[in-house]
Design a protein around this motif. Sequence first.
Motif, PDB file in Angstrom:
ATOM      1  N   GLU A  31       6.049   5.728 -25.691  1.00  0.00           N
ATOM      2  CA  GLU A  31       5.693   6.059 -27.073  1.00  0.00           C
ATOM      3  C   GLU A  31       5.373   7.531 -27.208  1.00  0.00           C
ATOM      4  O   GLU A  31       5.685   8.164 -28.230  1.00  0.00           O
ATOM      5  CB  GLU A  31       4.485   5.240 -27.537  1.00  0.00           C
ATOM      6  CG  GLU A  31       4.145   5.504 -29.007  1.00  0.00           C
ATOM      7  CD  GLU A  31       2.751   5.059 -29.420  1.00  0.00           C
ATOM      8  OE1 GLU A  31       2.622   4.501 -30.511  1.00  0.00           O
ATOM      9  OE2 GLU A  31       1.796   5.276 -28.649  1.00  0.00           O
ATOM     10  N   ALA A  37       7.445   2.790 -29.790  1.00  0.00           N
ATOM     11  CA  ALA A  37       6.902   1.650 -29.048  1.00  0.00           C
ATOM     12  C   ALA A  37       5.454   1.417 -29.482  1.00  0.00           C
ATOM     13  O   ALA A  37       4.781   2.340 -29.940  1.00  0.00           O
ATOM     14  CB  ALA A  37       6.965   1.915 -27.546  1.00  0.00           C
ATOM     15  N   GLY A  39       2.373   1.590 -28.593  1.00  0.00           N
ATOM     16  CA  GLY A  39       1.402   2.076 -27.616  1.00  0.00           C
ATOM     17  C   GLY A  39      -0.034   1.775 -27.983  1.00  0.00           C
ATOM     18  O   GLY A  39      -0.827   1.327 -27.148  1.00  0.00           O
ATOM     19  N   GLN A 127       3.630  10.313 -31.757  1.00  0.00           N
ATOM     20  CA  GLN A 127       4.886  10.212 -31.035  1.00  0.00           C
ATOM     21  C   GLN A 127       5.605  11.563 -30.920  1.00  0.00           C
ATOM     22  O   GLN A 127       6.300  11.816 -29.937  1.00  0.00           O
ATOM     23  CB  GLN A 127       5.814   9.198 -31.724  1.00  0.00           C
ATOM     24  CG  GLN A 127       5.334   7.761 -31.636  1.00  0.00           C
ATOM     25  CD  GLN A 127       4.303   7.392 -32.692  1.00  0.00           C
ATOM     26  OE1 GLN A 127       3.830   8.231 -33.437  1.00  0.00           O
ATOM     27  NE2 GLN A 127       3.955   6.115 -32.750  1.00  0.00           N
TER      28      GLN A 127
END
Length: 206
Positions: A31, A37, A39, A127
């Motif tokens: 991430e 993702a 995270g 990110q």
Amino acid sequence: MSPPLPGPLAQLEPLLGHYGYWAVGAVVFVEDFGVPAPGETILLAAGVYAGTGRLNVVAVAVIAFVAAVAGDNLGYLIGRVGGRAFVHRWGKYVFLTPKRFEAAEAFFTRHGGKIVTVARFVEGLRQANGVIAGTTGMHWRRFLAFNALGAALWVGLWTTLAYLAGNHITTIYDEIRHYQLYVVIAVAVLLAAFVVRHVVRRRGQR
């Protein structure tokens, strides 16, 4: 037997149950260099797991911290070596369009290194944090210091809350996210006030 994870955290239960610490490290790591993702969600889920005795809370925190710093540093390397051209070419595959990237980069440039720490708590900036620092040419040691501080605060906050709150974490998380915008605005105002004060002092010394 421990109760199931609450709310949206339940989606990560098979992943955590099967891979444990590896899942925490891998998801947080990917991430943090731009891959979309979950995270933050897996960090909360791992904290709840630790609270029920299925994982060790210290191990969760250490692994998440190392993964977060390493992921952002990989993002920094990508931004520094590949530059804007690389981001514009490949960013769309991780939902980082040129328009989004330029907006994030402008915000990042205005607020300087301190935003690296704050960005850890902001979806989207978390990110793209390392990539933007690389493309804007921020000195690596400066980035590393602010990034490590942000990672420590981020991991410490969510791991501790999830560990202590247990199955009530979803409600607590929703409440915090509800007020997150106000926190970001308050931090931005403080940063702006700091910059103005610094500029006024420098002009007064001339």
